[in-house]
Design a protein around this motif. Sequence first.
Motif, PDB file in Angstrom:
ATOM      1  N   ALA A  14      45.776  10.871  24.890  1.00  0.00           N
ATOM      2  CA  ALA A  14      45.932  12.082  25.678  1.00  0.00           C
ATOM      3  C   ALA A  14      47.262  12.417  25.929  1.00  0.00           C
ATOM      4  N   ALA A  15      48.220  11.497  26.422  1.00  0.00           N
ATOM      5  CA  ALA A  15      49.727  11.560  26.463  1.00  0.00           C
ATOM      6  C   ALA A  15      50.530  12.211  25.366  1.00  0.00           C
ATOM      7  N   ALA A  16      50.043  11.680  24.205  1.00  0.00           N
ATOM      8  CA  ALA A  16      50.680  12.216  22.870  1.00  0.00           C
ATOM      9  C   ALA A  16      50.061  13.736  22.709  1.00  0.00           C
ATOM     10  N   LEU A  17      48.876  14.052  22.895  1.00  0.00           N
ATOM     11  CA  LEU A  17      48.561  15.238  22.915  1.00  0.00           C
ATOM     12  C   LEU A  17      49.198  16.307  23.797  1.00  0.00           C
ATOM     13  N   GLN A  18      49.324  15.672  25.096  1.00  0.00           N
ATOM     14  CA  GLN A  18      50.060  16.580  26.118  1.00  0.00           C
ATOM     15  C   GLN A  18      51.394  16.919  25.919  1.00  0.00           C
ATOM     16  N   ALA A  19      52.062  15.915  25.169  1.00  0.00           N
ATOM     17  CA  ALA A  19      53.537  15.956  24.399  1.00  0.00           C
ATOM     18  C   ALA A  19      53.467  17.252  23.352  1.00  0.00           C
ATOM     19  N   LYS A  20      52.717  17.271  22.849  1.00  0.00           N
ATOM     20  CA  LYS A  20      52.403  18.334  21.899  1.00  0.00           C
ATOM     21  C   LYS A  20      52.101  19.825  22.503  1.00  0.00           C
ATOM     22  N   GLY A  21      51.747  19.638  23.864  1.00  0.00           N
ATOM     23  CA  GLY A  21      51.448  21.166  24.187  1.00  0.00           C
ATOM     24  C   GLY A  21      49.983  21.321  24.864  1.00  0.00           C
ATOM     25  N   TYR A  22      49.109  20.361  24.332  1.00  0.00           N
ATOM     26  CA  TYR A  22      47.661  20.337  24.665  1.00  0.00           C
ATOM     27  C   TYR A  22      47.244  20.029  26.127  1.00  0.00           C
ATOM     28  N   GLU A  23      46.166  20.786  26.728  1.00  0.00           N
ATOM     29  CA  GLU A  23      45.732  20.552  27.927  1.00  0.00           C
ATOM     30  C   GLU A  23      44.795  19.340  27.646  1.00  0.00           C
ATOM     31  N   THR A  24      44.871  18.329  28.593  1.00  0.00           N
ATOM     32  CA  THR A  24      44.081  17.036  28.166  1.00  0.00           C
ATOM     33  C   THR A  24      43.169  16.762  29.458  1.00  0.00           C
ATOM     34  N   LYS A  25      41.996  16.215  29.236  1.00  0.00           N
ATOM     35  CA  LYS A  25      41.498  15.716  30.294  1.00  0.00           C
ATOM     36  C   LYS A  25      40.630  14.644  30.121  1.00  0.00           C
ATOM     37  N   MET A  26      40.679  13.377  30.688  1.00  0.00           N
ATOM     38  CA  MET A  26      40.126  12.142  30.437  1.00  0.00           C
ATOM     39  C   MET A  26      38.584  12.047  30.914  1.00  0.00           C
ATOM     40  N   PHE A  27      37.622  11.627  30.260  1.00  0.00           N
ATOM     41  CA  PHE A  27      36.326  11.405  30.635  1.00  0.00           C
ATOM     42  C   PHE A  27      35.547  10.288  30.224  1.00  0.00           C
ATOM     43  N   ASN A  28      34.463   9.679  30.751  1.00  0.00           N
ATOM     44  CA  ASN A  28      33.857   8.689  30.679  1.00  0.00           C
ATOM     45  C   ASN A  28      32.536   8.950  29.696  1.00  0.00           C
ATOM     46  N   THR A  29      32.143   7.879  28.997  1.00  0.00           N
ATOM     47  CA  THR A  29      31.159   7.934  28.111  1.00  0.00           C
ATOM     48  C   THR A  29      30.146   8.708  28.483  1.00  0.00           C
ATOM     49  N   ASP A  30      29.356   8.658  29.795  1.00  0.00           N
ATOM     50  CA  ASP A  30      28.235   9.041  30.330  1.00  0.00           C
ATOM     51  C   ASP A  30      28.595  10.417  31.047  1.00  0.00           C
ATOM     52  N   GLU A  31      29.671  10.866  31.347  1.00  0.00           N
ATOM     53  CA  GLU A  31      30.049  12.306  32.019  1.00  0.00           C
ATOM     54  C   GLU A  31      29.772  13.473  30.791  1.00  0.00           C
ATOM     55  N   ASP A  32      29.098  14.414  31.499  1.00  0.00           N
ATOM     56  CA  ASP A  32      28.913  15.468  30.977  1.00  0.00           C
ATOM     57  C   ASP A  32      30.335  16.283  30.403  1.00  0.00           C
ATOM     58  N   VAL A  33      30.605  16.591  29.611  1.00  0.00           N
ATOM     59  CA  VAL A  33      31.872  17.306  29.228  1.00  0.00           C
ATOM     60  C   VAL A  33      31.402  18.655  28.299  1.00  0.00           C
ATOM     61  N   LYS A  34      31.764  19.743  29.154  1.00  0.00           N
ATOM     62  CA  LYS A  34      31.808  21.125  28.693  1.00  0.00           C
ATOM     63  C   LYS A  34      32.981  21.760  28.793  1.00  0.00           C
ATOM     64  N   GLY A  35      33.230  22.796  28.101  1.00  0.00           N
ATOM     65  CA  GLY A  35      34.174  23.881  28.406  1.00  0.00           C
ATOM     66  C   GLY A  35      35.480  23.464  27.652  1.00  0.00           C
ATOM     67  N   TYR A  36      35.432  22.535  26.628  1.00  0.00           N
ATOM     68  CA  TYR A  36      36.594  21.976  25.908  1.00  0.00           C
ATOM     69  C   TYR A  36      36.563  22.352  24.488  1.00  0.00           C
ATOM     70  N   ASP A  37      37.722  22.454  23.921  1.00  0.00           N
ATOM     71  CA  ASP A  37      37.744  23.009  22.499  1.00  0.00           C
ATOM     72  C   ASP A  37      37.590  22.150  21.476  1.00  0.00           C
ATOM     73  N   ILE A  38      38.126  20.691  21.796  1.00  0.00           N
ATOM     74  CA  ILE A  38      37.970  19.591  20.970  1.00  0.00           C
ATOM     75  C   ILE A  38      37.873  18.448  21.777  1.00  0.00           C
ATOM     76  N   GLY A  39      37.172  17.396  21.121  1.00  0.00           N
ATOM     77  CA  GLY A  39      37.018  15.993  21.935  1.00  0.00           C
ATOM     78  C   GLY A  39      37.514  15.209  21.215  1.00  0.00           C
ATOM     79  N   VAL A  40      38.038  13.926  21.722  1.00  0.00           N
ATOM     80  CA  VAL A  40      38.543  12.457  21.086  1.00  0.00           C
ATOM     81  C   VAL A  40      37.514  11.617  21.834  1.00  0.00           C
TER      82      VAL A  40
END
Length: 79
Positions: A14-40
Amino acid sequence: MKRIAVEQPYEDVAAALQAKGYETKMFNTDEDVKGYDIGVVRAINEGNTHEFNFPVVSMRGMSLEDAVEAVDQKARLME
């Protein structure tokens, strides 16, 4: 700017992606993640590909640099 959802515990990715100008959000495995462009994520298996409504990068076997490059590639394909 692309929004990237990064699964715990990959704060370094996440820190490396932020340094490249991406907006990042950490999530947990069981969390419902919507509204993002790409997931890691830790790994992709046949049973959980439907959980995401965006392209994902699996960290399995990847270094930090590999993961950032994979996100860059997916982001370029979306333009």
